[in-house]
Scaffold this motif. Structure first.
Motif, mmCIF file in Angstrom:
data_model
loop_
_atom_site.group_PDB
_atom_site.id
_atom_site.type_symbol
_atom_site.label_atom_id
_atom_site.label_comp_id
_atom_site.label_asym_id
_atom_site.label_seq_id
_atom_site.Cartn_x
_atom_site.Cartn_y
_atom_site.Cartn_z
ATOM 1 N N TYR A 47 -68.955 12.659 22.491
ATOM 2 C CA TYR A 47 -67.393 11.917 22.534
ATOM 3 C C TYR A 47 -66.978 11.645 23.729
ATOM 4 O O TYR A 47 -66.104 11.237 23.632
ATOM 5 C CB TYR A 47 -66.400 12.866 22.532
ATOM 6 C CG TYR A 47 -67.550 14.284 21.140
ATOM 7 C CD1 TYR A 47 -67.066 13.932 20.090
ATOM 8 C CD2 TYR A 47 -67.879 14.961 21.053
ATOM 9 C CE1 TYR A 47 -67.733 14.088 18.548
ATOM 10 C CE2 TYR A 47 -68.620 16.058 19.968
ATOM 11 C CZ TYR A 47 -68.324 15.625 19.107
ATOM 12 O OH TYR A 47 -68.561 15.748 17.711
ATOM 13 N N GLU A 48 -67.829 11.468 24.704
ATOM 14 C CA GLU A 48 -67.319 10.885 26.405
ATOM 15 C C GLU A 48 -68.225 9.221 26.591
ATOM 16 O O GLU A 48 -69.542 9.325 25.788
ATOM 17 C CB GLU A 48 -67.640 11.741 27.707
ATOM 18 C CG GLU A 48 -66.760 13.230 27.349
ATOM 19 C CD GLU A 48 -66.736 13.372 28.837
ATOM 20 O OE1 GLU A 48 -66.259 13.197 29.574
ATOM 21 O OE2 GLU A 48 -67.755 14.800 29.243
ATOM 22 N N GLU A 78 -67.569 7.264 24.336
ATOM 23 C CA GLU A 78 -68.404 6.383 23.285
ATOM 24 C C GLU A 78 -68.674 4.739 23.797
ATOM 25 O O GLU A 78 -69.652 4.725 22.631
ATOM 26 C CB GLU A 78 -67.356 7.017 22.330
ATOM 27 C CG GLU A 78 -67.167 8.330 21.906
ATOM 28 C CD GLU A 78 -66.749 8.013 21.035
ATOM 29 O OE1 GLU A 78 -66.965 8.229 20.046
ATOM 30 O OE2 GLU A 78 -65.238 8.577 20.644
ATOM 31 N N ALA A 79 -67.805 3.807 24.070
ATOM 32 C CA ALA A 79 -68.683 2.772 23.885
ATOM 33 C C ALA A 79 -69.322 2.435 24.612
ATOM 34 O O ALA A 79 -70.450 1.370 24.600
ATOM 35 C CB ALA A 79 -66.872 1.838 23.833
ATOM 36 N N ARG A 80 -69.646 3.798 25.939
ATOM 37 C CA ARG A 80 -71.196 3.008 26.716
ATOM 38 C C ARG A 80 -72.134 3.935 26.216
ATOM 39 O O ARG A 80 -73.527 4.502 26.710
ATOM 40 C CB ARG A 80 -70.840 3.420 27.783
ATOM 41 C CG ARG A 80 -69.973 2.514 28.172
ATOM 42 C CD ARG A 80 -70.052 2.411 29.609
ATOM 43 N NE ARG A 80 -69.165 3.567 30.261
ATOM 44 C CZ ARG A 80 -69.518 3.821 31.988
ATOM 45 N NH1 ARG A 80 -69.366 2.850 32.317
ATOM 46 N NH2 ARG A 80 -68.672 4.756 32.311
ATOM 47 N N GLY A 81 -71.981 5.067 24.913
ATOM 48 C CA GLY A 81 -72.982 5.310 23.995
ATOM 49 C C GLY A 81 -73.142 6.866 24.466
ATOM 50 O O GLY A 81 -74.023 7.548 24.587
ATOM 51 N N GLY A 82 -72.387 7.530 25.069
ATOM 52 C CA GLY A 82 -71.912 8.922 25.474
ATOM 53 C C GLY A 82 -72.041 9.496 26.540
ATOM 54 O O GLY A 82 -72.516 7.869 27.184
ATOM 55 N N ARG A 83 -72.270 10.099 26.916
ATOM 56 C CA ARG A 83 -71.999 10.281 28.427
ATOM 57 C C ARG A 83 -73.040 11.651 28.992
ATOM 58 O O ARG A 83 -73.501 12.650 27.906
ATOM 59 C CB ARG A 83 -71.307 10.829 29.030
ATOM 60 C CG ARG A 83 -70.939 11.286 30.539
ATOM 61 C CD ARG A 83 -69.829 11.519 31.349
ATOM 62 N NE ARG A 83 -69.063 10.137 31.550
ATOM 63 C CZ ARG A 83 -68.518 9.996 32.376
ATOM 64 N NH1 ARG A 83 -67.834 11.756 33.174
ATOM 65 N NH2 ARG A 83 -68.086 8.943 32.724
ATOM 66 N N GLY A 126 -74.349 7.099 29.491
ATOM 67 C CA GLY A 126 -75.205 6.464 28.546
ATOM 68 C C GLY A 126 -76.146 7.787 28.349
ATOM 69 O O GLY A 126 -75.398 9.048 28.354
ATOM 70 N N HIS A 127 -77.904 7.709 27.212
ATOM 71 C CA HIS A 127 -78.566 8.932 27.128
ATOM 72 C C HIS A 127 -79.367 9.210 27.380
ATOM 73 O O HIS A 127 -80.312 8.189 27.397
ATOM 74 C CB HIS A 127 -78.652 8.841 25.225
ATOM 75 C CG HIS A 127 -78.861 10.340 24.699
ATOM 76 N ND1 HIS A 127 -79.362 10.727 23.896
ATOM 77 C CD2 HIS A 127 -79.353 11.652 25.912
ATOM 78 C CE1 HIS A 127 -80.031 11.919 23.445
ATOM 79 N NE2 HIS A 127 -79.553 12.418 24.630
ATOM 80 N N PRO A 143 -62.806 16.698 22.558
ATOM 81 C CA PRO A 143 -64.036 18.236 22.369
ATOM 82 C C PRO A 143 -65.756 18.520 23.752
ATOM 83 O O PRO A 143 -65.913 17.292 24.114
ATOM 84 C CB PRO A 143 -64.965 18.268 21.001
ATOM 85 C CG PRO A 143 -64.732 17.351 20.707
ATOM 86 C CD PRO A 143 -63.362 16.061 21.630
ATOM 87 N N SER A 144 -65.595 19.538 24.352
ATOM 88 C CA SER A 144 -66.794 19.605 25.042
ATOM 89 C C SER A 144 -67.809 19.803 24.613
ATOM 90 O O SER A 144 -67.950 20.996 23.380
ATOM 91 C CB SER A 144 -66.567 20.573 26.424
ATOM 92 O OG SER A 144 -67.311 20.837 26.890
#
Length: 216
Positions: free
Chosen positions: A167-168, A170-175, A196-197, A73-74
């Motif tokens: 959702y993008e 996810e393994a690195r904390g999102g985008r 990351g965030h 999802p976007s």
């Protein structure tokens, strides 16, 4: 997909080049070019298309030599379309790569719903969501702010929204994504994509972004 979107997709693929798109820019020195290439890579080009189904889009991409890696999802594009059209349309992101390598392709696909024809007509005319994405290789606040400064001070871009998508990556904390746009030349819109965030960077960027005016 219909012929209009087929042509839009083919044009985007034809325009998708390497770092030469920035090396030709007035004011870009060899040291600036080296800094861009040191801190970023050209990740993908993106476009908003209107296929009858996701499977229809996947077939068109495979026919062009792409492999579908993921669909998710976007949140960012969904929010932008909601602000621009006063509609809430769920958006899927289809991410595809070519076996031969090179930048990937990201396609935004809205779910069918009331008002979609109005969205399609304007997007096909203006390509407001089409962009070239630069992935920041080792993001931190200083690097991201510096790259944004280069885009706005030298390359003539202005802040054009952004957001955080959990959702993008996810393994690195999102985008976190920051968009920049300009009225002339390709690319007319650039995305800085950072794993990351980065809420402080994002908040500062959004504060300098003009509000979208809803299309009545």
């Amino acid at each position: 997909m219909d012929l209009v979107d087929e042509r839009r997709l083919d044009q985007l693929m034809w325009r998708l080049q390497t770092w030469a798109v920035f090396a030709r820019e007035p004011g870009v020195t060899p040291s600036m070019q080296a800094a861009l290439e040191r801190h970023c890579r050209i990740d993908h080009a993106a476009i908003l298309l209107f296929p009858s189904t996701i499977d229809d889009l996947r077939a068109s991409l495979r026919a062009r030599g792409f492999e579908i890696l993921r669909t998710c999802p976007s949140t960012v594009v969904r929010r932008r379309l909601a602000e621009r059209y006063d509609l809430d349309l769920p958006i899927a992101i289809v991410y595809a790569v070519r076996a031969a390598g090179g930048p990937a392709l990201e396609v935004f696909v809205p779910e069918p719903g009331p008002g979609l024809a109005r969205v399609a007509a304007r997007e096909r005319e203006r390509n407001e969501e089409t962009h070239l994405a630069l992935e920041v290789l080792a993001p931190d606040e200083i690097v991201v702010r510096g790259l944004g400064r280069l885009l706005t001070s030298v390359l003539g871009f202005a802040p054009d929204g952004g957001g955080f998508n959990p959702y993008e990556d996810e393994a690195r904390g999102g985008r976190t994504v920051l968009y920049f746009s300009r009225p002339t030349a390709w690319p007319g819109r650039v995305e800085l994509a950072c794993a990351g965030h980065y809420p402080h960077v994002l908040r500062s960027h959004l504060a300098r972004t003009p509000e979208l005016v809803a299309d009545g």
